[in-house]
Design an enzyme around this catalytic site. Sequence first.
Site, PDB file in Angstrom:
ATOM      1  N   CYS A  34       0.863  -1.174   0.000  1.00  9.78           N
ATOM      2  CA  CYS A  34       0.000   0.000   0.000  1.00  9.78           C
ATOM      3  C   CYS A  34       0.901   1.225   0.000  1.00  9.78           C
ATOM      4  O   CYS A  34       1.982   1.204  -0.566  1.00  9.78           O
ATOM      5  CB  CYS A  34      -0.946  -0.026   1.195  1.00  9.78           C
ATOM      6  SG  CYS A  34      -0.120  -0.131   2.797  1.00  9.78           S
TER       7      CYS A  34
ATOM      8  N   HIS B 198      27.778   3.743   1.410  1.00 17.43           N
ATOM      9  CA  HIS B 198      26.903   3.797   0.229  1.00 17.43           C
ATOM     10  C   HIS B 198      27.424   4.892  -0.696  1.00 17.43           C
ATOM     11  O   HIS B 198      27.231   6.076  -0.452  1.00 17.43           O
ATOM     12  CB  HIS B 198      25.466   4.098   0.663  1.00 17.43           C
ATOM     13  CG  HIS B 198      24.443   3.911  -0.416  1.00 17.43           C
ATOM     14  ND1 HIS B 198      24.309   4.786  -1.467  1.00 17.43           N
ATOM     15  CD2 HIS B 198      23.513   2.938  -0.616  1.00 17.43           C
ATOM     16  CE1 HIS B 198      23.333   4.381  -2.257  1.00 17.43           C
ATOM     17  NE2 HIS B 198      22.831   3.257  -1.766  1.00 17.43           N
TER      18      HIS B 198
END
Length: 625
Positions: free
Chosen positions: A24, A547
């Site tokens: 959702c 990252h």
Amino acid sequence: MTELARKIVAGVGGADNIVSLMHCATRLRFKLKDESKAQAEVLKKTPGIIMVVESGGQFQVVIGNHVADVFLAVNSVAGLDEKAQQAPENDDKGNLLNRFVYVISGIFTPLIGLMAATGILKGMLALALTFQWTTEQSGTYLILFSASDALFWFFPIILGYTAGKRFGGNPFTAMVIGGALVHPLILTAFENGQKADALGLDFLGIPVTLLNYSSSVIPIIFSAWLCSILERRLNAWLPSAIKNFFTPLLCLMVITPVTFLLVGPLSTWISELIAAGYLWLYQAVPAFAGAVMGGFWQIFVMFGLHWGLVPLCINNFTVLGYDTMIPLLMPAIMAQVGAALGVFLCERDAQKKVVAGSAALTSLFGITEPAVYGVNLPRKYPFVIACISGALGATIIGYAQTKVYSFGLPSIFTFMQTIPSTGIDFTVWASVIGGVIAIGCAFVGTVMLHFITAKRQPAQGAPQEKTPEVITPPEQGGICSPMTGEIVPLIHVADTTFASGLLGKGIAILPSVGEVRSPVAGRIASLFATLHAIGIESDDGVEILIHVGIDTVKLDGKFFSAHVNVGDKVNTGDRLISFDIPAIREAGFDLTTPVLISNSDDFTDVLPHGTAQISAGEPLLSIIR
């Protein structure tokens, strides 16, 4: 994202344990073969996951606003493909409530965002008419109104698809049955049937009850269910050479007449009965209904029980032309905004402040999971205050019997959807007052209680002094810089997932040299397939995620080279990854590199060293145990 997806798949018991997966606005919703294999507590502690909820026969992993990206990554990692989006043919597990919630959520979840969008558009058009910015006869209004109304007008077709998938049948067959319900010939027959001298309609001599099925909900859901049952029987009986076209043919020939003769009239009668019952209860004690819904709505959401009310709201629009439940839910949303803003004001930790601020912003638009699970609920009293404030605001709205005239998520846009065709009236102002009271009381209550508890803490007796153990780099096992470049505070990173601190505390570096070197002595815990990120676990248990760049996963490994593999032992300063800075910048990517302590919660604090420029191997972070 891929690494998070791997952890999620492992946490739910592996790909073989997944029956189906959907998402959702903020959650991954798994249907698992064996829920005992899932590791909820492990997932709750995983960076990038806000909360885990087991409810309604679903194993729900709350991710946040970037859930769609995680969904695609999980789908890819687990190899689910189309299976990830399809429902099982039958679900006999769990109690009746769980099975009902599971079915309803599967039918309506894919449409919630679109229904909210069309509802907002209708509200904007109502606002434009009220202030005479346009007229109902203008081409602009007609085109935009058609866009806002098409979904609900052709609801039987759209729901035919989602219901067909949920029940495990051919969704396109169910769509065609839904199309028959709103076919122009049927609608014309209905209009002619309203005339005094009209002749009745029959099917093989059996009289047909003429009804207008446009915008209807329940008839097509029952028809899709019956169609899926018949389809499975036919597929089992018919030879494979003919079943591809005979199965849908027989389904259409049987289920379509049954829908018009029996299912449609019966389910329409049920719809009208439900709407009348709800209206009677609401009109009997509207203020009390407001207090209950405004106070307990977020609790319903936590346990997934809110899905049972979605069909009721939509049924109200179909039968009554309006709904009185959504206005009662809006203060519950606004109250979470106010509580999160209160935490934002009182919080001293910069990263937690960012989390609270961003959560308050997303809650304004009806997405409250980050505020509930990431800010208010962990601190307990802001969540309780928000529930009480929501009840107060909804009591006022219930007393005024405010209505909305289009579907949408309870949010700041709900105010526009309360405007009737006659223009702004008392009920609209009641919704504004209720929303302001909810957000104001939650904000003031959270701030006041924070200062009250802060003043009481010294009176409870001074805690014993404990000298924290500070690990400073590099001699005592701290964190060295893996790069040479410019230091960037984490809160200034463009990606809010990193800036919010949800993935761990740390710092960022804008590199001037295209190398990542090991910041500690330890082992390689993870290496992303796209080579843009790497995880290292130090010998003393510190987990570090590096990252390289923002959204560089989209490069799919291009311009990156790895010099280590997962499991390799490394020493401080060993080269881990090389990358081409000019090429990555030319491709349009930001090279700001977060260096995070993934298990920050295991330590008292993570402190960056105060310097603007840094070289690889120099002290970067201190860990306070």
